[in-house]
Motif scaffolding. Structure first.
Motif, mmCIF file in Angstrom:
data_model
loop_
_atom_site.group_PDB
_atom_site.id
_atom_site.type_symbol
_atom_site.label_atom_id
_atom_site.label_comp_id
_atom_site.label_asym_id
_atom_site.label_seq_id
_atom_site.Cartn_x
_atom_site.Cartn_y
_atom_site.Cartn_z
ATOM 1 N N GLU A 35 3.431 -9.510 -39.155
ATOM 2 C CA GLU A 35 1.971 -10.164 -39.705
ATOM 3 C C GLU A 35 2.187 -11.382 -40.166
ATOM 4 O OE1 GLU A 35 -0.207 -7.211 -41.822
ATOM 5 O OE2 GLU A 35 0.228 -5.636 -40.686
ATOM 6 N N ILE A 36 2.576 -12.157 -39.318
ATOM 7 C CA ILE A 36 2.714 -13.740 -39.539
ATOM 8 C C ILE A 36 1.426 -14.347 -38.987
ATOM 9 C CG2 ILE A 36 3.943 -15.832 -39.217
ATOM 10 C CD1 ILE A 36 6.760 -14.158 -38.908
ATOM 11 N N GLU A 37 0.752 -15.224 -40.093
ATOM 12 C CA GLU A 37 -0.521 -15.771 -39.349
ATOM 13 C C GLU A 37 -0.178 -16.885 -38.638
ATOM 14 O OE1 GLU A 37 -2.956 -15.978 -42.916
ATOM 15 O OE2 GLU A 37 -3.317 -13.991 -42.931
ATOM 16 N N GLY A 55 -6.937 -11.315 -35.650
ATOM 17 C CA GLY A 55 -5.910 -10.945 -34.536
ATOM 18 C C GLY A 55 -4.891 -12.018 -34.538
ATOM 19 N N GLN A 56 -5.037 -13.081 -35.042
ATOM 20 C CA GLN A 56 -3.848 -14.011 -34.919
ATOM 21 C C GLN A 56 -2.833 -13.972 -35.633
ATOM 22 O OE1 GLN A 56 -5.478 -18.145 -33.539
ATOM 23 N NE2 GLN A 56 -7.423 -17.521 -34.513
ATOM 24 N N LYS A 57 -1.997 -13.214 -35.203
ATOM 25 C CA LYS A 57 -0.816 -12.682 -36.072
ATOM 26 C C LYS A 57 0.310 -12.546 -35.038
ATOM 27 C CE LYS A 57 -3.168 -10.620 -40.028
ATOM 28 N NZ LYS A 57 -3.537 -9.362 -40.907
ATOM 29 N N LEU A 58 1.378 -12.650 -35.678
ATOM 30 C CA LEU A 58 2.856 -12.350 -34.679
ATOM 31 C C LEU A 58 3.782 -11.615 -35.648
ATOM 32 C CD1 LEU A 58 4.801 -14.723 -35.296
ATOM 33 C CD2 LEU A 58 3.304 -16.042 -33.653
ATOM 34 N N ASP A 59 4.630 -10.991 -34.799
ATOM 35 C CA ASP A 59 6.026 -10.564 -35.287
ATOM 36 C C ASP A 59 7.110 -10.884 -34.993
ATOM 37 O OD1 ASP A 59 3.775 -8.459 -36.779
ATOM 38 O OD2 ASP A 59 4.165 -7.045 -35.068
ATOM 39 N N ARG A 111 6.256 -3.449 -30.169
ATOM 40 C CA ARG A 111 7.507 -3.932 -30.779
ATOM 41 C C ARG A 111 8.836 -3.367 -30.210
ATOM 42 N NH1 ARG A 111 4.522 -2.915 -36.501
ATOM 43 N NH2 ARG A 111 3.489 -4.950 -36.730
ATOM 44 N N TYR A 112 8.587 -2.164 -29.501
ATOM 45 C CA TYR A 112 9.756 -1.558 -29.255
ATOM 46 C C TYR A 112 10.630 -2.213 -28.137
ATOM 47 C CZ TYR A 112 7.124 -0.595 -24.669
ATOM 48 O OH TYR A 112 6.695 -0.609 -23.242
ATOM 49 N N LYS A 142 16.054 -12.795 -30.002
ATOM 50 C CA LYS A 142 15.182 -12.423 -31.139
ATOM 51 C C LYS A 142 13.837 -12.054 -30.151
ATOM 52 C CE LYS A 142 16.463 -15.445 -34.902
ATOM 53 N NZ LYS A 142 15.762 -16.614 -35.721
ATOM 54 N N THR A 143 12.881 -11.468 -30.578
ATOM 55 C CA THR A 143 11.837 -10.973 -29.988
ATOM 56 C C THR A 143 10.508 -11.459 -30.929
ATOM 57 O OG1 THR A 143 12.771 -9.091 -28.723
ATOM 58 C CG2 THR A 143 10.241 -9.211 -29.115
ATOM 59 N N ILE A 144 9.580 -12.027 -30.329
ATOM 60 C CA ILE A 144 8.265 -12.483 -31.075
ATOM 61 C C ILE A 144 7.231 -11.664 -30.247
ATOM 62 C CG2 ILE A 144 6.723 -14.217 -31.958
ATOM 63 C CD1 ILE A 144 9.147 -15.976 -32.278
ATOM 64 N N VAL A 145 6.457 -10.739 -31.136
ATOM 65 C CA VAL A 145 5.509 -10.166 -30.184
ATOM 66 C C VAL A 145 3.947 -10.581 -30.841
ATOM 67 C CG1 VAL A 145 4.342 -7.835 -29.662
ATOM 68 C CG2 VAL A 145 6.689 -7.970 -30.245
#
Length: 297
Positions: A53-55, A61-65, A95-96, A107-110
């Motif tokens: 939940e990084i803004e 809705g503008q968040k990413l993991d 995220r899976y 690394k993965t950024i969703v």
């Protein structure tokens, strides 16, 4: 010129769940997909170090993991943009895909975004640009060896719009780290879509369809960047979805004269298990990405 084709059922052509052969009804297809994604993603978040939940913007809705925060700073990054016709699903459900990549030290950024009808499609495109800017700046700060984007269905449309924006790429720090993109069962020409039930929530005016279609954008600027584009669709996607993937490939390869192109229709898959398979240790996205990383980074 009108593009409505009277001889085909557009609502059926643009309803991916109606083409799967795994279940007897479209409703079962969707129920399985949502349940699978949520359960697999919940399990994954217990297994991999992450920051959620990084803004990247000011709206909800503008968040990413970021998944795999224990990996080296310079690790390659895959950025995933989910589908759902710009009106369904969320970043939490995808995220899976990070678990098999994490084992390969990627690394993965969703990325999440606001959905229609709360926002318009042009606003979503702008949000994904904001997310891409955040990712490139993050990659620059961390010294990442390379950034890749992947998008499924409407997410492929959004990734393609990022790739088409030469001004954005030229003026964003870290964009030189862009290595490739995976466009999966995407929709690239919206002119027919505005005449289907999909548009009840998207509410896209017909005159906006072509300007918002990647099929009519220019990608020649990607040649000098040597970006690799992987276009994939499923055997059990609708004929229209497969046609759109082929036509987008032809645009990039024949009109924009890009050399680093890859097109495949995945056998025995449908619009949903083509991404559900990303949770498996041996999946085609991981294998394609690893091949590209080992060859170019």
């Amino acid at each position: 010129m009108a593009v409505i084709t009277e001889s085909i059922d557009l609502n059926r052509e643009y309803s991916p769940s109606m083409w799967s052969r795994r279940f007897s009804t479209a409703q079962e297809v969707m129920q399985h997909h949502v349940l699978f994604c949520n359960e697999a993603s919940e399990k994954m978040t217990n297994n991999i170090p992450h920051k959620l939940e990084i803004e990247y913007g000011s709206t909800p809705g503008q968040k990413l993991d970021i998944l795999g925060t224990d990996l080296p700073d310079n690790a390659p990054v895959l950025v995933y943009v989910h589908g759902g016709y710009w009106q369904h699903m969320s970043r939490e459900a995808y995220r899976y895909i990070a678990e098999p990549l994490h084992r390969c030290r990627i690394k993965t950024i969703v990325v999440g975004y606001d959905l229609c009808p709360i926002v318009t499609l042009p606003e979503i495109v702008d949000q994904i640009m904001n997310a891409a800017r955040f990712v490139f700046e993050y990659a620059e700060k961390m010294g990442s060896r390379g950034v890749y984007f992947a998008g499924h269905s409407a997410g492929a449309h959004l990734v393609a719009k990022v790739l088409s924006n030469s001004d954005f790429l030229d003026n964003t720090a870290g964009s030189h780290r862009l290595q490739g993109a995976f466009l999966i069962s995407g929709v690239y020409d919206l002119r027919e879509l505005v005449h289907t039930t999909v548009n009840e929530a998207v509410q896209l005016p017909p005159e906006w369809a072509a300007p918002l279609s990647p099929q009519f954008d220019c990608y020649t600027h990607l040649q000098m960047r040597k970006v690799r584009i992987y276009i994939l669709a499923a055997q059990h996607d609708s004929p229209t979805f497969k046609k759109q993937s082929r036509e987008f490939y032809e645009l990039l390869h024949n009109t924009c004269l890009m050399q680093n192109m890859y097109l495949e229709i995945k056998d025995d898959m449908d619009h949903f298990d083509i991404v559900e398979c990303f949770g498996k240790e041996d999946n085609y996205l991981k294998n394609l990405l690893l091949h590209d990383v080992r060859k170019h980074l």
